[in-house]
Design a protein around this motif. Sequence first.
Motif, PDB file in Angstrom:
ATOM      1  N   ILE A  20     -16.774 -16.298  10.833  1.00 50.51           N
ATOM      2  CA  ILE A  20     -16.979 -16.201  12.278  1.00 50.51           C
ATOM      3  C   ILE A  20     -18.465 -16.319  12.575  1.00 50.51           C
ATOM      4  O   ILE A  20     -19.301 -15.948  11.755  1.00 50.51           O
ATOM      5  CB  ILE A  20     -16.420 -14.889  12.870  1.00 50.51           C
ATOM      6  CG1 ILE A  20     -17.015 -13.664  12.157  1.00 50.51           C
ATOM      7  CG2 ILE A  20     -14.908 -14.872  12.828  1.00 50.51           C
ATOM      8  CD1 ILE A  20     -16.581 -12.345  12.747  1.00 50.51           C
ATOM      9  N   LEU A  21     -18.781 -16.850  13.753  1.00 47.92           N
ATOM     10  CA  LEU A  21     -20.181 -17.011  14.154  1.00 47.92           C
ATOM     11  C   LEU A  21     -20.278 -16.982  15.672  1.00 47.92           C
ATOM     12  O   LEU A  21     -19.599 -17.765  16.353  1.00 47.92           O
ATOM     13  CB  LEU A  21     -20.740 -18.327  13.611  1.00 47.92           C
ATOM     14  CG  LEU A  21     -22.198 -18.650  13.941  1.00 47.92           C
ATOM     15  CD1 LEU A  21     -22.891 -19.298  12.745  1.00 47.92           C
ATOM     16  CD2 LEU A  21     -22.296 -19.602  15.150  1.00 47.92           C
ATOM     17  N   VAL A  22     -21.095 -16.058  16.195  1.00 53.02           N
ATOM     18  CA  VAL A  22     -21.397 -16.045  17.624  1.00 53.02           C
ATOM     19  C   VAL A  22     -22.446 -17.119  17.880  1.00 53.02           C
ATOM     20  O   VAL A  22     -23.486 -17.150  17.220  1.00 53.02           O
ATOM     21  CB  VAL A  22     -21.907 -14.677  18.084  1.00 53.02           C
ATOM     22  CG1 VAL A  22     -22.311 -14.722  19.553  1.00 53.02           C
ATOM     23  CG2 VAL A  22     -20.841 -13.614  17.863  1.00 53.02           C
ATOM     24  N   VAL A  23     -22.182 -18.026  18.823  1.00 53.98           N
ATOM     25  CA  VAL A  23     -23.079 -19.147  19.088  1.00 53.98           C
ATOM     26  C   VAL A  23     -24.374 -18.603  19.705  1.00 53.98           C
ATOM     27  O   VAL A  23     -24.349 -18.034  20.802  1.00 53.98           O
ATOM     28  CB  VAL A  23     -22.423 -20.172  20.026  1.00 53.98           C
ATOM     29  CG1 VAL A  23     -23.369 -21.349  20.266  1.00 53.98           C
ATOM     30  CG2 VAL A  23     -21.096 -20.657  19.445  1.00 53.98           C
ATOM     31  N   PRO A  24     -25.523 -18.753  19.025  1.00 52.37           N
ATOM     32  CA  PRO A  24     -26.766 -18.099  19.476  1.00 52.37           C
ATOM     33  C   PRO A  24     -27.196 -18.457  20.888  1.00 52.37           C
ATOM     34  O   PRO A  24     -27.607 -17.572  21.651  1.00 52.37           O
ATOM     35  CB  PRO A  24     -27.799 -18.583  18.445  1.00 52.37           C
ATOM     36  CG  PRO A  24     -27.000 -18.916  17.224  1.00 52.37           C
ATOM     37  CD  PRO A  24     -25.703 -19.459  17.742  1.00 52.37           C
TER      38      PRO A  24
END
Length: 425
Positions: A212-216
């Motif tokens: 998972i990755l929160v879009v910066p």
Amino acid sequence: MEGGWGRSPGPGPALALRGTLMAVGGGSRLMAAKRGEPGGDALFVYDCANVEKKALGNKGQDGQPADKGSDNILAFAFSPSGDYFVLTDDNKRLILFRTKPSWECVSIRSVNRRSTSLIITAAEDKILVADKSGDVYSYSITEPQAEGKFELGHLSMLLDILKLPLFQQALSPDDRYILTADRDEKIRVSLTKAPYNIESYCLGHEEFVSKILVVPNHPDLLLSASGDCTLRLWKYESGDEVYCCQLSSICEPDTTKMDQKYIVSRIAYCCQESFVAILCDCIPTVYIFQLDAVAQQLVYREKISLKHKCWDIACEESGEIWILQEDSEAPLQLYRPCDGHWKSVTDDEGLQRMSKYLLDNWTAFEGFVGAESHYSSLYKASFDNMAVYLQRKEERIQKQKKKRQNLQHDADGQGKKVKTDESSL
């Protein structure tokens, strides 16, 4: 991240960037250096196998002796500023480093369980560590010797601990939320200040969530990947899925296996052009998408085909992609965007310096060459209960028939014997 209770080589070699700093982990060894500055500092090498074994780390939560780990590094991360670096190893140690003005070990602490993921908060005051049993603990940076504090746990994992869930975590850029993903297809959004308060669930994946990755630069959006071979985009505060990409429609030409699983082992992101680079487990290709935040979708751009299996990738803000691969002659590669395409670069001074460092320490990577996927054991076994039931029912019927036939045969034999005896009289 191993399957079953046996030891494994761990998740494999990994790569991390922060500013001019690069860190590469292989086996028990960490290697770090400034790659982008001429005449930069010498290579910093730290080997977990040389860390003194403390009695504190040799017992499990029940107080009984725990099995000895392999010293392999399981996870690591830079702090947002790059001032700190933290890693955890297979011997359940959490090791904190300060990187400036030079690398130094700040503390070595024990964790309760082997970890799968960790991250440093934006405030750089805490380390959040997720473990195989589904729990998240926080460890202070300002008090580097303090013990961990329990923050949250996934109940489904605690009830089914033998499945050894893959557990990833991320933070929203403002540290407001902790996002956790597990083997039971769930992504959970919890409040950082009160982790027992669940803001939402992102539900839709049909297999374990691998990354998972929160879009910066679009902090309301979350990217996720799963063993169901999809890449999904979410409005995670509400739990709404806004886009789903079936990776098989893109990846199929790159493999000859009919039953190939396209499991994303890394998501790397570049804010400058909103490029998303993904690496699929055991496939020697990097796939590049572009995030259209207005339309809330991912647009496939191109792929970087390689001759060797990739271990990890990382992106620069300029759009450059660093690739750590299973190649004893060129373990590190650099691709730079040019006219909308990514082209291999060989004359970069930082690339040449870091490549030499890795080649000098190639023994740290040898044990991972040719290793099988560590994701395959995370798939849940499926059973056709009706087929099993019908098969067993048929076996019982046949057994009963055979028993009746044997009884009938015995009765007929007894009847013939009586008649013979009567005739003899």
